[in-house]
Design a protein around this motif. Sequence first.
Motif, PDB file in Angstrom:
ATOM      1  N   UNK A 201     -24.520 -22.010 -54.666  1.00 53.31           N
ATOM      2  CA  UNK A 201     -24.962 -23.017 -53.677  1.00 53.31           C
ATOM      3  C   UNK A 201     -24.231 -22.917 -52.346  1.00 53.31           C
ATOM      4  N   UNK A 202     -22.936 -22.582 -52.389  1.00 60.52           N
ATOM      5  CA  UNK A 202     -22.175 -22.450 -51.147  1.00 60.52           C
ATOM      6  C   UNK A 202     -22.716 -21.304 -50.303  1.00 60.52           C
ATOM      7  N   UNK A 203     -22.962 -20.155 -50.952  1.00 59.58           N
ATOM      8  CA  UNK A 203     -23.477 -18.985 -50.247  1.00 59.58           C
ATOM      9  C   UNK A 203     -24.864 -19.270 -49.667  1.00 59.58           C
ATOM     10  N   UNK A 204     -25.720 -19.947 -50.458  1.00 60.39           N
ATOM     11  CA  UNK A 204     -27.069 -20.252 -49.982  1.00 60.39           C
ATOM     12  C   UNK A 204     -27.044 -21.232 -48.809  1.00 60.39           C
ATOM     13  N   UNK A 205     -26.118 -22.166 -48.836  1.00 57.67           N
ATOM     14  CA  UNK A 205     -26.005 -23.122 -47.735  1.00 57.67           C
ATOM     15  C   UNK A 205     -25.654 -22.405 -46.435  1.00 57.67           C
ATOM     16  N   UNK A 206     -24.737 -21.430 -46.529  1.00 55.03           N
ATOM     17  CA  UNK A 206     -24.360 -20.643 -45.343  1.00 55.03           C
ATOM     18  C   UNK A 206     -25.554 -19.824 -44.854  1.00 55.03           C
ATOM     19  N   UNK A 207     -26.272 -19.216 -45.818  1.00 56.76           N
ATOM     20  CA  UNK A 207     -27.445 -18.397 -45.454  1.00 56.76           C
ATOM     21  C   UNK A 207     -28.502 -19.240 -44.750  1.00 56.76           C
ATOM     22  N   UNK A 208     -28.803 -20.421 -45.305  1.00 53.08           N
ATOM     23  CA  UNK A 208     -29.866 -21.256 -44.754  1.00 53.08           C
ATOM     24  C   UNK A 208     -29.504 -21.824 -43.386  1.00 53.08           C
ATOM     25  N   UNK A 209     -28.191 -21.897 -43.101  1.00 50.99           N
ATOM     26  CA  UNK A 209     -27.757 -22.428 -41.806  1.00 50.99           C
ATOM     27  C   UNK A 209     -28.007 -21.438 -40.664  1.00 50.99           C
ATOM     28  N   UNK A 210     -28.113 -20.150 -41.004  1.00 48.05           N
ATOM     29  CA  UNK A 210     -28.273 -19.133 -39.957  1.00 48.05           C
ATOM     30  C   UNK A 210     -29.598 -18.373 -40.069  1.00 48.05           C
ATOM     31  N   UNK A 211     -30.358 -18.636 -41.147  1.00 46.60           N
ATOM     32  CA  UNK A 211     -31.640 -17.956 -41.333  1.00 46.60           C
ATOM     33  C   UNK A 211     -32.703 -18.960 -41.769  1.00 46.60           C
ATOM     34  N   UNK A 212     -33.964 -18.600 -41.524  1.00 40.33           N
ATOM     35  CA  UNK A 212     -35.046 -19.415 -42.038  1.00 40.33           C
ATOM     36  C   UNK A 212     -35.092 -19.244 -43.561  1.00 40.33           C
ATOM     37  N   UNK A 213     -34.923 -20.347 -44.322  1.00 45.16           N
ATOM     38  CA  UNK A 213     -34.825 -20.224 -45.786  1.00 45.16           C
ATOM     39  C   UNK A 213     -36.161 -19.900 -46.453  1.00 45.16           C
ATOM     40  N   UNK A 214     -36.332 -18.670 -46.872  1.00 47.53           N
ATOM     41  CA  UNK A 214     -37.481 -18.283 -47.692  1.00 47.53           C
ATOM     42  C   UNK A 214     -36.957 -17.702 -48.991  1.00 47.53           C
ATOM     43  N   UNK A 215     -37.763 -17.768 -50.029  1.00 44.36           N
ATOM     44  CA  UNK A 215     -37.342 -17.295 -51.352  1.00 44.36           C
ATOM     45  C   UNK A 215     -36.971 -15.822 -51.331  1.00 44.36           C
ATOM     46  N   UNK A 216     -37.784 -14.992 -50.657  1.00 44.87           N
ATOM     47  CA  UNK A 216     -37.537 -13.550 -50.605  1.00 44.87           C
ATOM     48  C   UNK A 216     -36.220 -13.262 -49.899  1.00 44.87           C
ATOM     49  N   UNK A 217     -36.020 -13.903 -48.745  1.00 46.11           N
ATOM     50  CA  UNK A 217     -34.783 -13.679 -48.000  1.00 46.11           C
ATOM     51  C   UNK A 217     -33.557 -14.138 -48.787  1.00 46.11           C
ATOM     52  N   UNK A 218     -33.674 -15.276 -49.432  1.00 43.12           N
ATOM     53  CA  UNK A 218     -32.538 -15.808 -50.198  1.00 43.12           C
ATOM     54  C   UNK A 218     -32.154 -14.867 -51.334  1.00 43.12           C
ATOM     55  N   UNK A 219     -33.154 -14.425 -52.108  1.00 39.32           N
ATOM     56  CA  UNK A 219     -32.871 -13.539 -53.236  1.00 39.32           C
ATOM     57  C   UNK A 219     -32.298 -12.205 -52.772  1.00 39.32           C
ATOM     58  N   UNK A 220     -32.814 -11.682 -51.677  1.00 33.52           N
ATOM     59  CA  UNK A 220     -32.289 -10.430 -51.130  1.00 33.52           C
ATOM     60  C   UNK A 220     -30.840 -10.599 -50.693  1.00 33.52           C
ATOM     61  N   UNK A 221     -30.542 -11.728 -50.065  1.00 28.27           N
ATOM     62  CA  UNK A 221     -29.185 -12.007 -49.599  1.00 28.27           C
ATOM     63  C   UNK A 221     -28.233 -12.150 -50.791  1.00 28.27           C
ATOM     64  N   UNK A 222     -28.667 -12.864 -51.819  1.00 29.82           N
ATOM     65  CA  UNK A 222     -27.822 -13.055 -53.006  1.00 29.82           C
ATOM     66  C   UNK A 222     -27.521 -11.740 -53.690  1.00 29.82           C
ATOM     67  N   UNK A 223     -28.523 -10.854 -53.763  1.00 27.22           N
ATOM     68  CA  UNK A 223     -28.290  -9.546 -54.390  1.00 27.22           C
ATOM     69  C   UNK A 223     -27.251  -8.752 -53.609  1.00 27.22           C
ATOM     70  N   UNK A 224     -27.315  -8.809 -52.285  1.00 23.46           N
ATOM     71  CA  UNK A 224     -26.338  -8.075 -51.471  1.00 23.46           C
ATOM     72  C   UNK A 224     -24.924  -8.632 -51.650  1.00 23.46           C
ATOM     73  N   UNK A 225     -24.822  -9.943 -51.756  1.00 21.76           N
ATOM     74  CA  UNK A 225     -23.510 -10.592 -51.884  1.00 21.76           C
ATOM     75  C   UNK A 225     -22.888 -10.327 -53.239  1.00 21.76           C
ATOM     76  N   UNK A 226     -23.662 -10.563 -54.307  1.00 21.04           N
ATOM     77  CA  UNK A 226     -23.082 -10.524 -55.657  1.00 21.04           C
ATOM     78  C   UNK A 226     -23.069  -9.147 -56.292  1.00 21.04           C
ATOM     79  N   UNK A 227     -23.992  -8.271 -55.897  1.00 19.95           N
ATOM     80  CA  UNK A 227     -24.015  -6.919 -56.472  1.00 19.95           C
ATOM     81  C   UNK A 227     -23.026  -6.032 -55.733  1.00 19.95           C
ATOM     82  N   UNK A 228     -22.958  -6.121 -54.422  1.00 21.60           N
ATOM     83  CA  UNK A 228     -22.033  -5.324 -53.634  1.00 21.60           C
ATOM     84  C   UNK A 228     -20.655  -5.942 -53.665  1.00 21.60           C
TER      85      UNK A 228
END
Length: 228
Positions: A201-228
């Motif tokens: 939730x913390x990571x998503x809150x930061x993402x949504x504050x600087x990007x338009x929150x869409x499901x595709x963008x959120x999932x792509x961002x989460x994969x980059x954060x947690x996999x890398x």
Amino acid sequence: HSHIATRQQRATLIYDKAKEQIAKEVEALLKAGEILCTELVGLSEHSGPSRGHTMQIGSIRQFRQLKSLLPLDLIIPFQRQLIATLPTSGRAEPDHRPFAERPVTMQRLEDKVEIMNSLAKPKKVTVIGSDGQSYIFLCKPKDDLRKDNRMMEFNTMINKLLRKNPDSRRRNLHIRTYAVVPLNEECGLIEWVPNTAGLRPIVLKIHDAINKPTTVRRESFLRRVFVC
């Protein structure tokens, strides 16, 4: 509760030998504890209602035995009760008590159980202790908590080292730990820590504050954060 036959056999051998050397009332307590673990495993794996809802376990036939087991003279496994204290002198002291003389034991289980809003549907359960206080645990399925348990033990040791160091003690440096109790290889209990937030939730809150929150963008961002 292991699924591996060799582990089951070895654990049963140790358990049976221990029972030969203890009083009958303690043996009965161990048996009740074994049943309690089995019932909690069943609760964690119960499909129940949809995520984010609650259920009343007293109205479910499957869990009537779980409710009737309590009270028990088994300690409630929250962190403070599981950590042994060492003598302040650093030497062996025959009269030193590493654990509380009157530990908090299980009195009853609250009927209301909350289904958490995640894919595995863990259950938030409340145990009322012999001191009248409420102790909350997450009954989590489909997750091997043995590594989590070892990590908490490691962090507890780190905290002891931090307390021994004058500088870290003055700065009150410590790691917030909590109890993790594996019930088998796939589920267990986690002590509930209030006023905390998960990393997702913390990571998503930061993402949504600087990007338009869409499901595709959120999932792509989460994969980059947690996999890398």
